[in-house]
Design a protein around this motif. Structure first.
Motif, PDB file in Angstrom:
ATOM      1  N   GLU A 393      -9.542   7.652 -18.243  1.00 60.20           N
ATOM      2  CA  GLU A 393      -8.127   7.968 -18.106  1.00 60.20           C
ATOM      3  C   GLU A 393      -7.943   9.406 -17.660  1.00 60.20           C
ATOM      4  OE1 GLU A 393      -6.682   7.036 -22.112  1.00 60.20           O
ATOM      5  OE2 GLU A 393      -6.935   9.134 -22.648  1.00 60.20           O
ATOM      6  N   MET A 402      -4.593   5.414 -16.159  1.00 58.49           N
ATOM      7  CA  MET A 402      -5.976   4.959 -16.091  1.00 58.49           C
ATOM      8  C   MET A 402      -6.454   5.187 -14.661  1.00 58.49           C
ATOM      9  SD  MET A 402      -6.292   3.988 -19.145  1.00 58.49           S
ATOM     10  CE  MET A 402      -8.022   3.556 -19.059  1.00 58.49           C
ATOM     11  N   GLY A 416      -1.222   3.325 -18.248  1.00 58.37           N
ATOM     12  CA  GLY A 416      -1.936   2.563 -19.284  1.00 58.37           C
ATOM     13  C   GLY A 416      -2.629   3.529 -20.209  1.00 58.37           C
ATOM     14  N   THR A 417      -3.117   3.035 -21.320  1.00 59.53           N
ATOM     15  CA  THR A 417      -3.836   3.896 -22.250  1.00 59.53           C
ATOM     16  C   THR A 417      -5.164   3.255 -22.616  1.00 59.53           C
ATOM     17  OG1 THR A 417      -2.635   2.830 -24.025  1.00 59.53           O
ATOM     18  CG2 THR A 417      -1.818   4.992 -23.330  1.00 59.53           C
ATOM     19  N   ARG A 420      -5.599  -0.022 -24.460  1.00 59.75           N
ATOM     20  CA  ARG A 420      -5.367  -1.294 -23.757  1.00 59.75           C
ATOM     21  C   ARG A 420      -6.461  -1.562 -22.722  1.00 59.75           C
ATOM     22  NH1 ARG A 420      -0.437  -2.602 -20.047  1.00 59.75           N
ATOM     23  NH2 ARG A 420      -1.198  -4.667 -19.498  1.00 59.75           N
ATOM     24  N   PHE A 421      -6.914  -0.499 -22.098  1.00 63.35           N
ATOM     25  CA  PHE A 421      -7.920  -0.657 -21.036  1.00 63.35           C
ATOM     26  C   PHE A 421      -9.148   0.175 -21.387  1.00 63.35           C
ATOM     27  CE2 PHE A 421      -3.738  -0.867 -18.919  1.00 63.35           C
ATOM     28  CZ  PHE A 421      -3.802  -2.152 -18.396  1.00 63.35           C
ATOM     29  N   GLN A 442       0.629  -0.716 -10.491  1.00 61.05           N
ATOM     30  CA  GLN A 442       0.797  -1.212 -11.862  1.00 61.05           C
ATOM     31  C   GLN A 442      -0.242  -2.291 -12.115  1.00 61.05           C
ATOM     32  OE1 GLN A 442       3.208  -0.133 -13.934  1.00 61.05           O
ATOM     33  NE2 GLN A 442       4.186   1.195 -12.401  1.00 61.05           N
ATOM     34  N   ALA A 443      -0.767  -2.292 -13.330  1.00 56.15           N
ATOM     35  CA  ALA A 443      -1.697  -3.361 -13.704  1.00 56.15           C
ATOM     36  C   ALA A 443      -0.950  -4.684 -13.707  1.00 56.15           C
ATOM     37  CB  ALA A 443      -2.285  -3.085 -15.080  1.00 56.15           C
TER      38      ALA A 443
END
Ligand code: 5AD
Ligand code: SF4
Length: 446
Positions: A393, A402, A416-417, A420-421, A442-443
């Protein structure tokens, strides 16, 4: 544990050599510290490809000399290509140095440190290992755990091409390939430690297997062999040489799913007279023909290259040919350099007659050209989903993003953080924006 501080300059080969030295030193009782002031051992892994890289090293050692004065027990070593090239002479220029090791002595790092501690005398080991084969013995016992999802694996070292501007054949010696079985073992070990992507490394990876192997394996066969190893999700290699590209290697791009659709193929110039003076061994037309074949079979291939501007005798027109050539191929990125004469190379005998301001201006124009091409190549991903291998990240102005790479080697950022990933995860990202060499998006929730 004692502490080692390491600084690595130059190419990915040096990064891999530094990793190896770190591992060997770990087994010798040294852990790595990011703080030079805490170190018992300081290593600078050097590069001599251009003059700028050399200057950096001398100013770096200027800064660390005082640490030695404060801590006489501190050991300082210089490794890498400058060590190979300048050997003894460096001891005179940098008197605080305790040892100098050439790139063929990476394996000897613990021995060198031991010897210096015992004898308190400086040493220089920069002879070439004249064995025809190339082997990297595994280090037994527990090492550092590899938390990076991409692992470099050396497959060949040295270079036999002797391009007229290049110091590598003198600092890294002749081409030597590593036995395929040893490479497969290392790939398996890397996968066990968590690697998802394998990056094959060498000055000329696609010269792999041309001679010297006990069990002959051609480069493309090695690619197929690695692709069969369970757990390898992505495969890439760097760097390659146009003269060693085979039809089988080009076919592998279409055949092997996990071989990324990205090829870094240094061109250096887009003019035949300059290419000949550089002794590159190929013409512009030959380069373009290879690319054409590749693009026909693998239409979504992304290409990157290395370009040198201001080579001795390069005229304005010849330089313009390079810009045109870059536009024709539509490289998605390039490493671009002003020519820098390297002592001992054939081109160093030519008159370095392109004035420095002209070189700089050409470089600037090359960079601008590449920026346009990068933006153009990036735009075709807009609105599309790309597969991203997450590396970690980054924090930008208070927000956490990320970061990872697509198979095409585009850096990709998305919100994201880390809870989560995880690094090593694959995620689909819908691209919304191109910013320089990065895609933003965006994921996609699945
Ligand atoms: N001057 C400028 N660039 C150089 N390179 C190698 N030698 C020189 C030199 N003398 C560049 C080439 C090569 C990359 C690794 O460094 O473009 O592909
Ligand atoms: Fe240097 Fe040419 Fe060998 Fe590349 S192929 S490492 S530029 S001599």
């Amino acid at each position: 544990m004692k502490q080692v501080y390491m600084d690595t300059l130059g190419c990915q080969m040096n990064v891999a050599d530094s990793d190896r030295m770190e591992l060997l030193l770990f087994h010798f009782g040294y852990s790595r510290t990011p703080h030079m002031e805490d170190a018992d051992l300081i290593l600078v892994n050097t590069c001599s490809i251009r003059e700028k890289a050399e200057q950096k090293i001398f100013s770096l050692f200027g800064g660390i000399k005082s640490l030695k004065e404060a801590n006489p027990g501190l050991v300082m070593g210089l490794t890498g290509c400058l060590a190979q090239q300048d050997g003894e002479r460096l001891l005179k220029r940098i008197p605080c140095l305790d040892f100098i090791l050439g790139p063929d002595h990476v394996e000897d790092i613990p021995l060198a440190v031991d010897r210096v501690l015992e004898t308190k005398k400086p040493l220089v080991w920069n002879d070439f290992d004249n064995k025809k084969n190339y082997s990297i013995p595994p280090v037994t016992g527990q090492g550092r755990t590899n938390s990076h999802p991409s692992a470099f694996v050396n497959i060949i070292k040295g270079c036999d091409k002797f391009c007229s501007f290049c110091v590598v054949p003198f600092t890294r010696g002749r081409e030597k390939s590593r036995e395929a079985n040893e490479i497969y073992d290392e790939v398996r070990a890397q996968v066990e430690q968590g690697a998802k992507e394998i990056i094959l490394l060498g000055q000329n990876v696609n010269a792999y297997g041309k001679r010297g192997l006990k069990t002959p394996v051609a480069f493309h066969q090695l690619l197929y062999g690695i692709a069969r190893i369970p757990g390898v999700k992505r495969l890439r290699f760097t760097t390659s040489y146009p003269g060693d590209v085979t039809q089988e290697m080009l076919a592998a791009y279409a055949d092997i799913d996990i071989l990324v659709n990205h090829l870094h193929l240094p061109a250096q110039s887009g003019n035949n007279r300059v290419l000949e003076a550089m002794r590159r061994g190929n013409t512009v037309e030959e380069y373009l023909a290879l690319i054409e074949t590749l693009k026909t079979r693998t239409p979504d291939i992304e290409l990157s290259t290395d370009i040198i501007v201001g080579f001795p005798g390069e005229t304005d027109r010849e330089f313009e040919d390079t810009l045109r050539f870059m536009e024709q191929v539509e490289f998605s990125s390039s490493y671009m350099f002003c020519y820098s004469p390297r002592p001992g190379t054939p081109a160093a005998e030519f008159q370095d007659d392109v004035p420095e301001p002209v070189k700089k201006e050409r470089l600037q124009r090359t960079i601008e050209c590449q920026n346009r091409l990068t933006a153009m190549r990036g735009e075709k991903f807009l609105g599309k989903e790309v597969d991203v291998l997450i590396e970690g990240e980054i924090n930008r102005q208070g927000t956490t993003l990320m970061k990872g790479r697509t198979p095409h080697y585009w850096q990709t950022h998305f919100p994201g953080t880390a809870n989560r990933f995880q690094p090593g995860d694959f995620v689909k990202v819908r691209v919304e924006k191109v910013a320089g060499h990065a895609l933003k998006g965006q994921a996609v929730v699945q």
